[in-house]
Design an enzyme around this catalytic site. Structure first.
Site, PDB file in Angstrom:
ATOM      1  CB  CYS A 296     108.716  79.796  51.272  1.00 47.96           C
ATOM      2  SG  CYS A 296     107.152  79.266  52.489  1.00 47.96           S
TER       3      CYS A 296
ATOM      4  CG  HIS B 169     113.872  82.854  53.439  1.00 47.18           C
ATOM      5  ND1 HIS B 169     112.524  82.803  52.486  1.00 47.18           N
ATOM      6  CD2 HIS B 169     113.439  81.624  54.007  1.00 47.18           C
ATOM      7  CE1 HIS B 169     111.486  81.949  52.707  1.00 47.18           C
ATOM      8  NE2 HIS B 169     112.555  81.666  53.185  1.00 47.18           N
TER       9      HIS B 169
ATOM     10  CD  GLU C 295     117.978  84.040  54.250  1.00 45.32           C
ATOM     11  OE1 GLU C 295     117.998  84.034  55.528  1.00 45.32           O
ATOM     12  OE2 GLU C 295     118.624  84.494  53.863  1.00 45.32           O
TER      13      GLU C 295
ATOM     14  CE  LYS D 185     109.921  84.907  53.915  1.00 45.30           C
ATOM     15  NZ  LYS D 185     110.619  85.883  53.781  1.00 45.30           N
TER      16      LYS D 185
ATOM     17  CG  HIS E 253     107.696  82.953  55.373  1.00 47.25           C
ATOM     18  ND1 HIS E 253     107.208  83.389  54.502  1.00 47.25           N
ATOM     19  CD2 HIS E 253     107.580  82.039  56.133  1.00 47.25           C
ATOM     20  CE1 HIS E 253     108.022  82.724  53.313  1.00 47.25           C
ATOM     21  NE2 HIS E 253     108.324  81.682  54.223  1.00 47.25           N
TER      22      HIS E 253
ATOM     23  CG  PHE F  28     108.884  73.723  54.550  1.00 46.29           C
ATOM     24  CD1 PHE F  28     109.558  73.954  54.934  1.00 46.29           C
ATOM     25  CD2 PHE F  28     107.421  73.376  54.968  1.00 46.29           C
ATOM     26  CE1 PHE F  28     109.069  74.490  56.728  1.00 46.29           C
ATOM     27  CE2 PHE F  28     107.100  73.111  56.269  1.00 46.29           C
ATOM     28  CZ  PHE F  28     108.202  73.980  57.303  1.00 46.29           C
TER      29      PHE F  28
END
Lengths: 402, 410
Positions: free
Chosen positions: A161, A294, A305, A326, A331, A390
């Site tokens: 990502c 994000h 975050e 998002k 996403h 990830f």
């Protein structure tokens, strides 16, 4: 070391195709989520995704299999970005100094899935020449290089990502170091059922809507699309009289070195990425006007975050608008940070911050200004764009008005 | 003001040995790793040979825990990273973790695991598959795994640019060190043999013996060549800023001093133009290193026994080096190790830096019949020779031409 600027943008996302429509949809908070149409979800508990709708392209594809590639999105967005930058006629330039870097999570998979779905009993039956021609991820950039006649560096960034921001970071280094004049950069994704299943079975998908930073957030909605930028050295852009959206000031990278799927609980990697980006740009946390988060809408990411932003921005944390697009376009995985970079540039150009939609109930653990539900007009000179993947793979880019 | 990049550790998991000592011993002796493949059932197909990694005991490097969730490529990569760290006498403690990045190239990585997983998705109830089945299927999950177990905190990047992935990763790492963005980067490439890849290459008639009348043998630049032999493995380096390496008293194998990459799409260009672009990539790379043609005393060739690719490379060498093009030793290690796609550039870099370090050029085996169209200096004997500068070529059939220059560290 050369300075690096952005001179062209292209977007294909679930709530709009082309920069104009997409930006309009984003600032007005249009939700792109809907029921999945590209494969059968009857065996899943969740059926939602942010798919690109009504997409048409004057196709270069010969058949259904090869048409089922992310190339349709990357090509379309790249063409728009190149036209926007005024570089559509490249005959007068040395194209060995024009390169391409595109990020994706699994952009190479959909054609294979298409074939394997039709002949599930024997894997070998799934192979034919059409697939063989589109199989390696690198075909994403070689196809673009061939379509646009670029002859410089050519690379696909596969960093889950944060793929898009990694591609941007790589291009930035090439431009700064003088290896190239122009880079066509971004990310693309076409929802692979493989990734839908992966996130579904990790229980990371939200059932209906994506609600970043909301107390009742239930996860992410998977999305698709492409975001492409034309990046070039400031000298090159000036010499040809290009319009400039913004300057790319820096990229901060880090790695959690912690866990394959969970972020570091205190956001150590995220903090390092943001601090490195600020220090490389020679900026202070006081200079940032907007954080393009994000913000995936998963319980873990959004809490982490928020903690990381508080640690970096100290007393200012609650004053800086933080939003996650998002919430509207899902996403888009490998494309996400590239799309968000395009949006960061548009925020600087238009002085508007797109909202975090579906925000209903504040979470005591997420107590920043998330620009809830409505876009906001505000002077935006400097944007920090986070991407965390990830494996704890983090890249933060900073864009600034020139 | 630019910093210098040096190689201080080499980690190899290859068909001809685990660890760089065994790799080198077999490479210079011409002990080929190519044999009928054991990991794939090829009874229905006529191409049988490959160079498979055997004798890797990943538990020796990674321990037993969680090993069953890892695929073959991840075991290759993570084991080779351990070998490289040990070779460089580097432990990633808190002090260096933030300054250490990992940057790996792979063309296809865990592709077959991904398609296997998808196979399960379409045959079974997908929502009942265990999340552990997709633990290690993404292309970058191998690098993530390595970053987690070795506690790398600087950054982690996976790049994919076809057969040049490995060399592009090393080139990218070199630039990051040169520009002062990192002190230590673990860089290289890895690939694994799988049935999917076999089918793809077979269908494209890229394998040696794709035409049943042809011999199944890797013989780069030989007149009878007719395709490559598949290979696999992982080749990684500890690359460091020179000052940093000296400050910790590291041993140095050699210096990376230049990198360049040029794309020449095979749809865009005819053969002559592709020769020109391959030549331009070599020239650009030497310019990047501030070296002249005369400095080069070894070319570690892409030469993979492909009909057209070897021809293009040989002609590009001839056009760039002119008369000396026939004299400079050209070494094609794929004759011994096979073509490991995205890992090849890293494998060749390992061979080239070991050539510099040991003053020895490995043989290009199976080279018997000279192709007048490939007029380069190939020999099937190993040669003792002092080497100061080696040029490494890594070319992809779909258009990337990437080159790296390595120098002796003095």
């Amino acid at each position: 070391m050369s300075r690096v600027v952005i001179t062209g943008l292209g977007l294909v996302i679930a709530n709009g195709i082309g920069v104009k429509d997409a930006w309009n949809a984003l600032v007005h908070g249009k939700d792109g989520a809907g029921d999945v149409t590209s494969f059968d979800t009857s065996q899943y508990k969740i059926h939602r995704a942010c798919e690109v709708k009504n997409f048409k392209i004057d196709t270069v594809f010969k058949n259904e299999t090869t048409a089922n590639t992310i190339h349709k999105y990357t090509y379309s967005a790249a063409k728009e970005a190149l036209e926007d930058s005024g570089l559509h006629d490249r005959t007068k330039y040395n194209c060995e100094r024009f390169g391409i870097a595109i990020g994706t999570l699994a952009g190479e998979l959909p054609p294979f899935e298409f074939l394997l779905r039709n002949s599930p009993e024997e894997k070998a039956n799934g192979f034919d020449m059409n697939v063989a021609l589109t199989y390696p991820p690198s075909s994403i950039t070689t196809l673009l290089s061939e379509d646009f006649g670029f002859e410089g560096p050519n690379m696909v960034s596969l960093n889950a990502c944060s793929s898009g921001n990694h591609a941007i970071a790589w291009a930035y280094d090439l431009l700064m170091g003088g290896m190239v004049d122009v880079m066509l950069v971004g990310g693309g994704e076409l929802i692979p059922q493989t990734e839908f299943t992966h996130f579904h079975n990790l229980k990371a998908l939200a059932p209906v809507k994506c609600q970043p930073f909301d107390r009742d957030r239930k996860g992410l909605i998977i999305g698709e699309g492409a975001g492409i930028m034309v990046m070039e050295t400031l000298d090159f852009a000036k010499k040809r009289g290009a319009d400039i959206y913004a300057e790319l000031m820096s990229n901060g990278m880090s790695c959690d070195g912690h866990h394959m799927t969970a972020p570091h609980p205190e956001g150590a990697g995220a903090i390092k990425a943001m601090l490195d980006a600020l220090s490389e740009a020679k900026l202070s946390y006081k200079d940032i006007d907007y954080i393009n988060a994000h913000g995936t809408g998963t319980p873990l990411n959004d809490r982490m975050e928020t903690l990381a932003i508080k640690s970096v921005f100290k007393e200012r944390a609650k004053d800086i608008p933080v939003s996650s697009i998002k919430s509207m376009i899902g996403h888009t995985m490998g494309a996400a940070s590239a799309i968000e970079s395009v949006v960061s540039c548009l925020s600087i150009k238009n002085n508007i911050i797109p909202p975090t939609i579906n925000y209903e109930t504040p979470d005591p653990e997420c107590d920043l200004d998330y620009v809830p539900n409505e876009g906001r007009e505000r002077k935006v000179n400097c944007v920090l764009n986070n991407s965390f993947a990830f494996g704890g793979n983090n890249v933060t880019n900073i864009f600034s008005r020139l | 003001m630019n910093k210098k990049t040096v190689i201080t550790g080499i980690g190899i998991v290859s068909p001809i040995g685990i660890g760089h000592k065994e790799f080198w011993k077999n490479l210079v002796s011409g002990n080929s790793g190519i044999a009928p493949m054991e990991s794939l059932d090829l009874s229905r197909y006529h191409c049988k040979k490959g160079a498979e990694v055997k004798n890797l005991k990943p538990e020796e490097f990674l321990g037993q825990k969680g090993l069953r969730y890892l695929n073959k490529g991840t075991k290759f990569l993570a084991s080779s990273v351990k070998l490289a760290l040990d070779d460089a006498k580097l432990s990633i403690d808190d002090e260096v973790a933030n300054q250490t990045g990992i940057l790996i190239g792979s063309s296809l990585g865990n592709f077959s695991q991904t398609t296997d997983y998808f196979h399960d998705i379409v045959r079974e109830n997908p929502s009942e598959l265990s999340p552990m089945q997709s633990y290690d299927v993404a292309l970058n999950s191998s690098i993530n795994y390595a970053s987690v177990i070795y506690k790398i905190k600087g950054f982690a990047r996976t790049i994919s640019s076809g057969f040049t992935s490995g060399i592009d990763a090393i080139g990218n790492a070199h630039k990051l060190i040169q520009n002062g963005k990192a002190n230590i980067i673990i860089a290289g490439g890895f690939e694994q043999i799988s049935f999917d890849l076999y089918m793809i290459f077979l269908l494209r008639k890229m394998l040696a013996g794709s035409n049943p009348t042809d011999r199944e043998i890797s013989m780069p630049f030989d007149k009878r060549r007719n395709g490559f032999i598949m290979s696999e493995g992982s080749y990684v380096f500890i690359m460091e800023d020179l000052e940093f390496a000296l400050s910790r008293g590291a041993g140095i194998y050699g210096e990376i001093s230049g990198f360049a990459t040029i794309f020449a799409g095979n749809k865009m260009f005819h053969t002559g133009k592709r020769v020109e672009k391959a030549r331009a990539a070599m020239e650009k790379c030497l310019n990047d290193a501030n070296l002249s043609l005369h400095d080069v005393n070894l070319i570690n060739a892409n030469g993979n026994s492909g009909d057209l690719s070897d021809l293009i490379e040989a002609k590009a060498i001839g056009e760039l080096f002119e008369k000396r093009g026939k004299e400079i030793p050209v070494c094609a290690v794929k004759s011994v190790v096979g073509e490991c796609y995205g890992a090849s550039g890293a494998m060749q870099t390992a061979a080239a830096v070991l050539s510099i370090h040991n003053s020895l050029i490995p043989p290009t085996i199976n080279y018997e019949e000279k192709d007048p169209e490939c007029d380069v200096n190939i020999t099937n004997e190993k040669q003792l020779r002092d080497i100061n500068t080696a040029l490494v070529n890594s070319f992809d059939y779909s258009g990337n031409n990437s080159c790296l220059v390595l120098k002796k560290y003095e």
